[in-house]
Design an enzyme around this catalytic site. Structure first.
Site, PDB file in Angstrom:
ATOM      1  N   HIS A   1      -6.814   4.909  -2.618  1.00 42.43           N
ATOM      2  CA  HIS A   1      -7.979   5.307  -2.817  1.00 42.43           C
ATOM      3  C   HIS A   1      -8.911   5.338  -1.632  1.00 42.43           C
ATOM      4  O   HIS A   1      -9.881   5.913  -1.712  1.00 42.43           O
ATOM      5  CB  HIS A   1      -8.666   4.516  -3.991  1.00 42.43           C
ATOM      6  CG  HIS A   1      -9.162   3.347  -3.717  1.00 42.43           C
ATOM      7  ND1 HIS A   1     -10.352   2.893  -3.115  1.00 42.43           N
ATOM      8  CD2 HIS A   1      -8.379   2.068  -3.428  1.00 42.43           C
ATOM      9  CE1 HIS A   1     -10.727   1.710  -2.643  1.00 42.43           C
ATOM     10  NE2 HIS A   1      -9.460   0.997  -2.851  1.00 42.43           N
TER      11      HIS A   1
ATOM     12  N   CYS B   1     -15.607  -5.653  -1.376  1.00 47.27           N
ATOM     13  CA  CYS B   1     -14.910  -6.756  -1.949  1.00 47.27           C
ATOM     14  C   CYS B   1     -15.916  -8.294  -1.990  1.00 47.27           C
ATOM     15  O   CYS B   1     -15.716  -9.146  -2.619  1.00 47.27           O
ATOM     16  CB  CYS B   1     -13.461  -7.304  -1.602  1.00 47.27           C
ATOM     17  SG  CYS B   1     -12.479  -6.048  -2.108  1.00 47.27           S
TER      18      CYS B   1
ATOM     19  N   THR C   1       5.949  -1.239 -15.594  1.00 40.85           N
ATOM     20  CA  THR C   1       6.572   0.049 -15.444  1.00 40.85           C
ATOM     21  C   THR C   1       5.700   0.789 -14.278  1.00 40.85           C
ATOM     22  O   THR C   1       4.672   0.873 -13.876  1.00 40.85           O
ATOM     23  CB  THR C   1       6.189   0.753 -16.758  1.00 40.85           C
ATOM     24  OG1 THR C   1       6.782   0.150 -17.880  1.00 40.85           O
ATOM     25  CG2 THR C   1       6.679   2.098 -16.746  1.00 40.85           C
TER      26      THR C   1
ATOM     27  N   GLN D   1      -7.528   0.126   5.997  1.00 39.04           N
ATOM     28  CA  GLN D   1      -8.153   0.992   6.607  1.00 39.04           C
ATOM     29  C   GLN D   1      -7.994   1.879   7.445  1.00 39.04           C
ATOM     30  O   GLN D   1      -8.499   3.014   8.085  1.00 39.04           O
ATOM     31  CB  GLN D   1      -9.589   0.108   7.191  1.00 39.04           C
ATOM     32  CG  GLN D   1     -10.512  -0.592   6.172  1.00 39.04           C
ATOM     33  CD  GLN D   1     -11.318   0.492   5.452  1.00 39.04           C
ATOM     34  OE1 GLN D   1     -11.440   1.650   5.647  1.00 39.04           O
ATOM     35  NE2 GLN D   1     -11.946  -0.052   4.441  1.00 39.04           N
TER      36      GLN D   1
END
Length: 375
Positions: free
Chosen positions: A199, A323, A235, A177
């Site tokens: 994000h 969450c 990957t 945050q």
């Protein structure tokens, strides 16, 4: 729709999306491949590592790219704990950590580790003296978040880090945050390990990073892993990482301007709330807080009701950390600062971003005034 849930996630910036598309086209090779196309992707990946390390005053070899903040927390703590469990089995954390950290420590308890969950003040801060008192000769790691995602309280991580360093305890901090909103200097704060996410800073989802100081030992979690120096299998997402680092460059460059803007918006909101109704409480620390997060409680009313009413009026807010939403559980942050179970369900969170304007705050105040009047 007025979006005031930037602490949950942010829209990707146009410049960042452009980088993602260009790198996807021109640097599509696997950076572990030995041919020239792979080497080209590898060179870009290492440039990204250098640039991100510079933003937190860290060594580039300590940067490991991940799928986001939660995975960074999980891998960092797990890897370091496994690297130091020969020295002890005691861990320290706070009662207000993000669920990715909190749930991991609960799991570690089932594996024989002893965990001290530090209390916080009514404003949500961990006391430095409590950190010091919790340390034993078996303590190997402490994980204290930089700032709370629900009420915005910032921890005194420099003081906490100093105490932990003096006692040779590894210091991990969840900085998801705070990165891009306040300055982070891992040397100054004595941070050994931290986690950040793309994000939250107008980058693509599914990308993040973990820093672990090269001086700290850690153990590979999946045997024979070759990507990210053995830290994480799979990957490497070079386009996502390039876009993430671009977003990091932009938000760090704009930090001063954004902070000033958010402080003005915050003050406008708080002043308006104080004029509306005394039943609305502003949660968190009065001065040590993130400028873009405001946690509120409306007495006698569940936050979910306020959130739904705001949504009906085309305003997007939340009832706390994304969450935890949907679990129908009271906020553990609110419980930790002394609220009852019913009071803990009264939390709503407004968080600002680059698209937030004064007119949006005025609309929120208008809606909150109507809601409280009807109550």
């Amino acid at each position: 729709m007025i979006y005031l849930d930037y602490a949950a996630t942010t829209p990707i910036r146009d410049e960042v999306l452009q980088v993602y598309m260009e790198v996807s086209r021109s640097y599509f090779g696997n950076p572990n491949s030995l041919h020239d196309i792979g080497s080209k992707a590898k060179q870009l990946l290492e440039l990204c590592r250098l640039e991100l390390a510079d933003k937190i005053n860290a060594e580039a070899e300590g940067i490991y790219f991940t799928s986001g903040g939660s995975e960074s927390n999980l891998l960092a703590i797990r890897s370091i704990v496994d690297g130091y469990k020969h020295r002890g089995n005691h861990l320290i954390t706070s009662a207000t950590e993000h669920s990715s950290v909190h749930n991991l420590f609960r799991q570690l308890e089932t594996e024989g580790f002893k965990v001290t969950y530090l209390p916080v003040t009514l404003e949500g801060q961990v006391k430095v003296e409590d950190v010091k008192a919790a340390i034993t000769d078996r303590t190997i790691l402490a994980s204290i978040q930089h700032a709370n995602p629900e009420i915005g309280t910032i921890q005194t991580i420099e003081e906490i880090g100093k105490v932990l360093r003096e006692n040779q305890v590894i210091f991990h901090s969840d900085c998801v945050q705070t990165f891009g909103k306040v300055s982070i200097d891992v040397k100054k704060a004595h941070i050994d390990s931290l986690s950040i996410s793309s994000h939250k800073i107008y980058g693509p989802k599914g990308v993040g990073a973990c820093y672990i100081s090269p001086s700290v030992a850690w153990k590979m979690q999946v045997p024979d892993t070759f990507h990210e120096n053995g830290f994480r299998p799979g990957t490497v997402n070079v386009p996502g990482i390039a876009a993430f680092v671009t977003a990091a460059q932009l938000i760090c460059d704009e930090m001063g301007i954004n902070t000033k803007k958010y402080q003005l918006l915050r003050q406008k909101l708080i002043t308006g709330i104080q004029d509306i109704d005394h039943t609305i409480t502003i949660e968190g620390h009065p001065s040590h807080h993130l400028p873009h997060i405001v946690g509120l409680s409306i007495s006698g009313t569940q936050g979910q009701y306020i959130m739904l009413e705001c949504n009906r009026c085309e305003i997007a807010i939340s009832t706390g950390s994304a969450c935890q939403i949907g679990q129908q559980k009271p906020s553990k942050t609110m419980l930790a600062i002394g609220k009852t179970h019913d009071e803990a369900k009264q939390l709503i969170r407004l968080s600002f971003g680059t698209g937030t304007k004064e007119i949006h705050i005025e609309k929120v105040l208008e809606v909150l005034k109507t809601i409280t009047k009807n109550l």
